[in-house]
Design an enzyme around this catalytic site. Sequence first.
Site, mmCIF file in Angstrom:
data_model
loop_
_atom_site.group_PDB
_atom_site.id
_atom_site.type_symbol
_atom_site.label_atom_id
_atom_site.label_comp_id
_atom_site.label_asym_id
_atom_site.label_seq_id
_atom_site.Cartn_x
_atom_site.Cartn_y
_atom_site.Cartn_z
ATOM 1 N N CYS A 78 0.981 -1.572 -0.138
ATOM 2 C CA CYS A 78 -0.143 0.098 0.405
ATOM 3 C C CYS A 78 0.777 1.373 -0.389
ATOM 4 O O CYS A 78 1.579 1.055 0.473
ATOM 5 C CB CYS A 78 -0.873 -0.327 1.080
ATOM 6 S SG CYS A 78 -1.535 1.617 1.784
ATOM 7 N N GLY A 79 0.692 2.139 -1.130
ATOM 8 C CA GLY A 79 1.353 2.936 -1.087
ATOM 9 C C GLY A 79 0.825 4.713 -0.454
ATOM 10 O O GLY A 79 1.838 5.172 -0.164
ATOM 11 N N HIS A 80 -0.267 5.114 -0.370
ATOM 12 C CA HIS A 80 -0.963 5.698 0.191
ATOM 13 C C HIS A 80 -0.592 5.478 1.757
ATOM 14 O O HIS A 80 -0.750 6.777 2.433
ATOM 15 C CB HIS A 80 -2.125 5.419 -0.043
ATOM 16 C CG HIS A 80 -3.207 4.919 0.794
ATOM 17 N ND1 HIS A 80 -3.794 3.482 1.254
ATOM 18 C CD2 HIS A 80 -3.604 5.156 1.816
ATOM 19 C CE1 HIS A 80 -4.591 3.416 2.060
ATOM 20 N NE2 HIS A 80 -4.879 5.291 3.000
ATOM 21 N N GLY A 243 -0.687 3.795 -4.594
ATOM 22 C CA GLY A 243 0.950 4.237 -4.751
ATOM 23 C C GLY A 243 1.168 2.928 -5.372
ATOM 24 O O GLY A 243 2.240 3.023 -6.524
#
Length: 322
Positions: A78-80, A243
Amino acid sequence: TGGEPLRVSLSGFPALDGASILSKRKELSLNHDYLRKVLMWEPRGHSDMYGALLVDPEFSTSDIGVIFMHNNGYSTGCGHAIIALTKIFIETKTVPLIKPTTKILIETPSGIVTAFARVSDTNFVEVYFENVPSFVQELDAIIEVPEIGKIKYDLAYGGAFYAIVSIKDLNLELKHKYLDEITSLGKKIKKAISSKVDCMHPTEPQMNSLYGTIFVDDSDNPECHSKNICIFADGELDRSPTGTGVSARVAVENSRGNLNTGEKIYIESITGAIFSVSAKKTVSIGGCEGVIPQVGGDASITGKSTFWIDPIDPLKDGFLLK
């Protein structure tokens, strides 16, 4: 992060015995999943809530471990959340602030992600991260989707697997008035591909599932390469550009020869939030050619809460109305 929620759990979960993040995630899923539902579902959350549980890392060289959660289970990457956690660590002084750039090694289910916070003399913080190796499994593949017909898609991995579809092929636009329809389409496309195509990570079979559908459109912002909406988990609509999603997209663009190594592009979300992304370098992973994406964005702390679970509450374990 760009409007996408991240509920970070600092306490209240039991200790997890597994050594690796993947084993901790499995233990959490098997033995304590009610806590995910308590925090993600109503009345404390909602169908588009997202969360992160901080855990001890496996390796002494890492700073922290994290398990990601959502309305339907647990994410691989998970990029965010990485952007949000980095901003939290800096603003709360959880990590020593090193100017001009503070580096934080974060263990995730998909691997170690290296996050950076560049701090200026005015204390302005720029956050970005180097993601896990990202790659393309299929380009210009065709799938028959019930009630829709044949669609063309790319299948790529950026910490999770995504099907990437041009919204123009469906005679739609990424606009607010179409969000219900886009969410429904995303779920149908994901279901169709999942039933016919095996996602294949070259080294880690626990990554082998399709996480979401990304719809791509032109952006009205002249600074942006494009705009996208990601529909993931059980119909969650990502408010941020995603992300891991833009990581998968940059792998596709690099594979097509549309994006040179080190060339940065900007991708917009439905809220107007923007992530930067580039293919920092090319790599080989298990014999598969890929890239290391570098993703940049911003996040803001919105509050701190304490939740209670009343043992006699008949709805104490949470619920979803959709």
